[in-house]
Design an enzyme around this catalytic site. Structure first.
Site: not given
Length: 297
Positions: A43, A58, A86, A88, A113, A115, A123, A160, A190, A213
């Site tokens: 990951y 982040d 990731d 974002d 993923h 989001e 983050c 996500r 999340e 996660n």
């Protein structure tokens, strides 16, 4: 022709008795170490990528190029091992999401993923996250699905949502259900806060796989792989695995050098270089007729 990393990941997700474990890495060395230790899925953490490449927190400062380049390097180390990366927010509107998905596919990434935070994201385990309207989020998912269909190749799309803390459980799960209806392959809630929430989301979204996660000290309990599987999760990622170890190890080494003027000599250059492919590189050169390493290294 060997099977693609995305196909390998899909095959593993098709077995409901198994759970996919993604070891969190952020650069070539940490990825090589995880591969050497036998992990069959990696990951790529967005926080780790931002911290290692930019030296920044982040907070939405990493660009598509930062993330894609890092993902391409990690995915290329062993293309048989799926890399979940990731992505974002997709880095912009629908055309940027299309570009992101296309670039990740071409980079050999097995899954990404997306989001529902604004582009100026943070983050997922920090507080006071902002959430975009649902239609904007679903527009990102729709663009990702359409982009995947338009390009040669495949990628597992993970939807996500970070809406749990601000909008509540029902609204967050509704977003995931709608994303799945558009073509997302995996759901990612999340900040799950309890075993009851975990079981509920896994049951509500079944048979779609749900990702957990694992972030010690974050918003969620520190469940083990076995505990996550028992709750119904099909993927568990450990984004801080390498990042936390490097932080602790390097800080300790710097403190020792500063205080004593000496460093720990337990790792020699050969051990380090062998982890990142020294023996294979020498063998390749010799097979090609090169003489650079005839006398050893």
């Amino acid at each position: 022709m060997s099977q693609s990393a995305a196909a390998t990941l899909r095959q593993r997700l098709a077995d409901p008795s198994k759970i996919v474990v993604g070891a969190g890495v952020f650069d070539g060395l940490t990825a090589r170490i995880a591969l050497t230790e036998g992990f069959d899925c990696l990951y790529m953490t967005g926080a780790g990528t931002t911290i290692s490449r930019l030296g920044l927190p982040d907070l939405g400062v990493a660009t598509l190029n930062d993330m894609r380049d890092n993902a391409a390097m990690i995915a290329g180390l062993d293309p048989s091992v799926p890399l979940i990366a990731d992505a974002d927010t997709g880095f912009g509107g629908s055309l940027m999401v299309k570009r992101t998905v296309t670039e990740y596919i071409r980079a050999g990434v097995a899954a990404l993923h997306l989001e529902d935070q604004p582009t100026t994201k943070r983050c997922g385990h920090l507080r006071n996250k902002q959430i975009v309207p649902e239609e904007e989020y679903l527009g990102r998912i729709r663009a990702a699905v359409n982009a995947r269909a338009a390009v040669e190749g495949d990628i597992v799309l993970i939807a996500r949502t970070d809406a749990l803390q601000s909008l509540g459980y029902e609204a967050a799960v509704s977003r995931l259900k709608n994303a799945i209806a558009l073509g997302a392959d995996v759901a990612f809630l999340e900040g799950v806060s309890s075993a009851e929430e975990a079981r509920s989301v896994c049951e509500s979204l079944s048979p779609t796989p749900v990702l957990f996660n694992a972030v010690p000290g974050g918003l969620s309990p520190a469940w083990s792989v076995a505990e996550a599987q028992e709750l119904g999760f099909r993927i568990v990622i450990f984004p801080g695995l390498a990042l936390g170890a490097v932080y602790e190890g390097v800080r300790r080494a710097c403190k020792r050098l500063k205080e004593t003027g000496t460093q720990d000599g337990s790792v020699n250059p050969h051990d380090l270089f062998n982890v990142v492919g020294l023996k294979e590189a020498v063998a390749f050169d010799m097979a090609a007729g090169g003489g650079l390493y005839d006398k050893g290294v």
